[in-house]
Design an enzyme around this catalytic site. Structure first.
Site, PDB file in Angstrom:
ATOM      1  CG  HIS A  92      -2.084   0.917 -11.070  1.00  0.00           C
ATOM      2  ND1 HIS A  92      -1.374   1.209  -9.926  1.00  0.00           N
ATOM      3  CD2 HIS A  92      -3.372   0.743 -10.680  1.00  0.00           C
ATOM      4  CE1 HIS A  92      -2.194   1.241  -8.898  1.00  0.00           C
ATOM      5  NE2 HIS A  92      -3.423   0.953  -9.327  1.00  0.00           N
ATOM      6  CB  SER A  93      -3.181  -3.212 -10.354  1.00  0.00           C
ATOM      7  OG  SER A  93      -3.773  -4.240  -9.597  1.00  0.00           O
ATOM      8  CG  MET A  94      -3.903  -7.528 -15.031  1.00  0.00           C
ATOM      9  SD  MET A  94      -5.490  -7.765 -15.877  1.00  0.00           S
ATOM     10  CE  MET A  94      -5.518  -6.297 -16.938  1.00  0.00           C
ATOM     11  CB  ALA A  96       2.756  -4.200 -12.553  1.00  0.00           C
ATOM     12  CB  SER A 121       2.227   1.190 -10.201  1.00  0.00           C
ATOM     13  OG  SER A 121       1.259   1.829  -9.400  1.00  0.00           O
TER      14      SER A 121
END
Length: 248
Positions: A92-94, A96, A121
């Site tokens: 998720h975010s970083m 990913a 994500s």
């Protein structure tokens, strides 16, 4: 959870044959994925990546380079995934980006043979979308985190809590600002893009650019909510993961 340094089992091992390794966002920890792990049990065994500087690793120095994070995670995963059981990554975010870089490092090794999918994500692939290079200190960073829904008013008004989380968050944002995807970098597994329809960090169109960094098919799923849509869409995300990873 297990007691490994970087990789934590989220609950008891699943009865299924599939693993999902989850990589948290900037400032995040493995507990962000607790609800998802419960929703996927017992068919999918969920493992979480615990970065230094948070929760039980709070005494350790945060890592401010994404490639270094990926190298450390990849080293532990090599042994874990060498049994050939299918495994997917969800970041998720970083997270990913860390998951993507870890996948690149595992290519060609025994562990990579079981890497079946990347769930990316809440993050576009660089250079789509601005990297927060100027948001690494002070009030601007706090404002950005609050805007995204990463911290609430209670944390903003708690100096002691802020003093605990800010070194980690600043290191993570420095890692994001410095990160550059290597030209031509590509995975050979499918990518499933997960994103919130009102995410202020990345639009669905930007998130779809993950198709450019894999030779396999890409799917895009847009959920109601912002950058942290996953907190309110656990069952819906779990359904996508199950459909993608479990046969028939």
């Amino acid at each position: 959870m297990g007691t490994d340094r970087w990789i934590r089992r989220m609950g008891v091992p699943g009865s299924g044959n599939v693993r999902l390794v989850c990589f948290p966002h900037a400032g995040g920890a493995v507990t962000f994925f607790t609800g998802l792990a419960r929703a996927l049990a017992p068919d999918i065994e969920v493992l979480g990546v615990q970065y230094p500087g948070r929760q039980d690793r709070h005494r350790e120095q945060p890592v401010d380079e994404i490639p270094r994070m990926a190298a450390a995670v990849g080293e532990e995963l090599e042994a874990l995934l060498s049994d050939g059981r299918p495994c997917a990554f969800l970041g998720h975010s970083m997270g990913a980006l860390v998951a993507f870089e870890t996948g690149l490092l595992l290519r060609g090794g025994q562990a990579s043979k079981g890497l079946t999918r990347l769930f990316a994500s809440g993050r576009a692939t660089p250079p789509a979308g601005p990297l927060p290079g100027d948001l690494v200190t002070g009030d601007e960073l706090l404002t950005e985190l609050h805007r995204m829904g990463g911290i609430g008013e209670d944390v903003l008004n708690d100096p002691e809590m802020l003093s605990m989380i800010m070194p980690v968050v600043q290191a993570d944002y420095q890692a994001l600002a410095a990160y550059r995807m290597a030209p031509g970098a590509s995975l050979d597994c499918p990518v499933t893009v997960l994103t919130g329809e009102t995410d202020p960090v990345v639009s669905p169109q930007e998130a779809a650019r993950w198709q450019e960094v894999t030779s396999a098919p890409t799917q895009v799923h847009v959920f109601p909510g912002g950058h942290f849509y996953l907190q309110d869409q656990v069952r819906q995300v779990a359904a996508v993961v199950r459909e993608s990873l479990l046969p028939g």
